[in-house]
Every structure is written in structure tokens, then in C-alpha cells.
Scaffold this motif. Sequence first.
Motif, PDB file in Angstrom:
ATOM      1  N   ALA A 294      -5.591   8.300  -4.420  1.00  0.00           N
ATOM      2  CA  ALA A 294      -5.663   7.418  -3.288  1.00  0.00           C
ATOM      3  C   ALA A 294      -5.200   5.959  -3.572  1.00  0.00           C
ATOM      4  N   ALA A 295      -5.419   5.384  -4.634  1.00  0.00           N
ATOM      5  CA  ALA A 295      -5.245   4.190  -5.466  1.00  0.00           C
ATOM      6  C   ALA A 295      -3.594   4.007  -5.487  1.00  0.00           C
ATOM      7  N   ASN A 296      -3.164   5.123  -5.714  1.00  0.00           N
ATOM      8  CA  ASN A 296      -1.683   4.938  -5.678  1.00  0.00           C
ATOM      9  C   ASN A 296      -0.789   4.863  -4.619  1.00  0.00           C
ATOM     10  N   ARG A 297      -1.708   5.154  -3.512  1.00  0.00           N
ATOM     11  CA  ARG A 297      -1.083   4.922  -2.131  1.00  0.00           C
ATOM     12  C   ARG A 297      -1.517   3.628  -1.562  1.00  0.00           C
ATOM     13  N   ASP A 298      -2.091   2.733  -2.045  1.00  0.00           N
ATOM     14  CA  ASP A 298      -2.489   1.560  -1.578  1.00  0.00           C
ATOM     15  C   ASP A 298      -1.620   0.430  -1.112  1.00  0.00           C
ATOM     16  N   PRO A 299      -1.562  -0.009   0.258  1.00  0.00           N
ATOM     17  CA  PRO A 299      -0.604  -0.584   0.785  1.00  0.00           C
ATOM     18  C   PRO A 299      -0.771  -2.293   0.169  1.00  0.00           C
ATOM     19  N   ASP A 300      -1.939  -2.414  -0.276  1.00  0.00           N
ATOM     20  CA  ASP A 300      -2.086  -3.833  -0.639  1.00  0.00           C
ATOM     21  C   ASP A 300      -1.457  -4.103  -1.936  1.00  0.00           C
ATOM     22  N   VAL A 301      -1.001  -3.055  -2.724  1.00  0.00           N
ATOM     23  CA  VAL A 301      -0.390  -2.961  -3.973  1.00  0.00           C
ATOM     24  C   VAL A 301       1.240  -2.336  -4.154  1.00  0.00           C
TER      25      VAL A 301
END
Length: 377
Positions: A294-301
Motif C-alpha cells: 500500500a505504501a508503494n502506491r502512495d501518491p504523496d511519494v
Amino acid sequence: MDPLSAEMLADPYPTYRRLREEEPISRHEKLDAWIVTRHSDCARVLREPETYASDFRKIGDPVTPELLSVQTLDAPEHTVLRRAILPALRDLDLKRWVADTRSAAAKLLAEVEGRDFDFVTEFAEPLAVESMCELFGLPFIDDVPRFRDAQRDLVLSMDAGLDASRVEPGIRAREYLSTLIEPWTTTHPDAGLLSGIDTGSVGEHRAELVNSLRAIFVAGYSSSSAMFGNALQPLLEHGLLAGDTPPALDGTAFNELVRFNGAVQATSRAVVQDTVLGDRRLRRGEVVVVFLAAANRDPDVFDAPEELRLDRDPNPHLGFGRGVHSCLGTHLALRLATDVVGDFVRQYRVHAVRPPVQRPTATMRGFDELMVRAQRR
């Protein structure tokens, strides 16, 4: 959220996106844990072992001896084990290992060329067995079917919090896999990782060192074979493998494939002191499940995180973890993947034969079947 549901096994990313947008830190009743999906929160948990421990005994949870390893112990035990393993990893003849694995891959592909074959069971898994035996300096495993069954039971047991019936088979699998490695920690092979391990350096932690070596062997087999399939499937889905010009699968491209559809989807930590994460107050004794995928598709990053961009750079994904418990073999995994899968797509046009069959696992995502046809370019 039911990670073992047919919907999430087929595609967990829409659920991850909803959680990240609506409730990035939420309670999951069945797991009795906090679910963390935002990149910043996930990275913080992984980087703060003094607050979020890998050793669940610190919050009073029973942990069987077979589970105590460099993956599940914190300092000072983790430090002792890591110091015993890292020098042997650094001293490996990486160039020779990669060359031997590429040669083994070429032989496997020659056997399936021009016909429909299962990329998982006829290429990725047998190659992973051979490459890990070569890496460790072990003789080839006699009973490959039993070995594969044990590996499967172990991977299934990673979801024991969702299905308690997977616990005991997973423990038996770990015991069996340790018996394959333990004798060679005393009678060292002439070459490979085990030849460089000083078992006397860990004192009373010898059993944990054997478990750690088993964990590396398991990760090298299960993670790499899953990674091969997880990388191939989106390339097929995006129509990148059938044309005249194959994609360049360098380290940048493979880091993107790991970000986009990594094998390791989640990991757990124990909260060992009261803290605040995001807008939530977490108490000592609670559990946090970090959803790396989930973190790997965070639009903030990540810009356009739902898009596969093989030239994405920088790419601060969490697919190999972060902090002191990050994957010890990251450089090995990336080197092997870029060379082996890179050879495959450079030499062959690859077509999907039918839809893949997802393995019924949430923590370690992979395929039970990925039917393809490979034809020489």
C-alpha cells in the motif's frame, strides 16, 4: 478488509488505496492489529525498532524456537546474528553465482522453448532451488517435491493470523528446512555462503543462527521465485514482451516492478512503548501490520503510482523493507532478477496462454500458475 478473499487475492491494490485515502491507520478486528498503509507511517514503523519491535516476546506473545531468527529478533541478538552473516554475504563470488544461475536458466528455457509451459513450476521455482543451493554451497536437494511442499506450507503460514489452520504445517516446514542446513553449519562446504559462516562467533545463539540461515534460504527461494512471476505478469499485461523491442530490465526497471507488484506485501511489528502514529495513539502490547504494498502506491511519494514506469527514478519503495530489518539479500535479488529475467525477455517473445492462478497468500504475493509460451526472437 479480507486479504484472503478472492477479490483481494486477484487485486489488493484498490482496497489498499481506499484504506490509505479514508483511514490510513485503522483497526483490523480479526488480526487484532493496527493496519498501516501510508508510506510515511510505514517507513517510520520500520525505522524505529525501539518502539516497534520484531520480537513479539517483548509484549508477552509466545514465539516458538523455530521462529527466532535475524528476521524476528531485535538488538542485541539481531546484531550478533547480522555480524555473523554479513561478512559471508560480502565475500561471495557474486559474478560466478550469477553466471552459473544464468546458465541453469538457459537450460530450463531450452526445455520449454516453443511450447506452453508454467513459468512458476517449470522455470522460476526450479531455478530458485538451484540458485540457492549454489549460493549456500549445498548439494542439490534430493527430495524436491517435499522441499517445494515445505516451502509452500511456510509461505501459507505467514497468513496464520487470518487462517489458524496454517500454523502447524508452517512450524513443521521450518523444522524440516532447518534440517537441510544445520549439518552444513558444522561441516562447512568448500564454497558458498555457509563456508564463510563462523558459528562459534554467536555463542549461545547457534540455534537462532541456523534459523536465520534457513530464513535467508527460504527468502531466496520463495521471494525470488515469486518476484520472477510478479515481474513477468505486469510486463505481459502491458503488452511489453511480444514486440520486436523488449524492455530494458535494468536495476531501475526492476525496482519499479518490485514497487508495482512486490512479493512481500506486509510485515508485522509489536508496539513496545506507548506512542502516537499519525493521528492514532498506540499502546504497548498492540500489533502493527505495515502494508508495504500500500505504501508503494502512495501518491504523496510516487507520481502516478498506479502506472508502471520502468524508468521511475528516484523510487523510494519499501519492497525490500527499511531500517535494520531490511532484506539482507537485496543486492543479490536485484542482480539475479535483472540478469535472469533480462536474458529471458531479450531472447524470447513471451505470450500469456491463459489468466494466471494467484496463490492463496496475502503476506507473500505470488502465483500458483502462470502459463506462457516463449518463442525465440
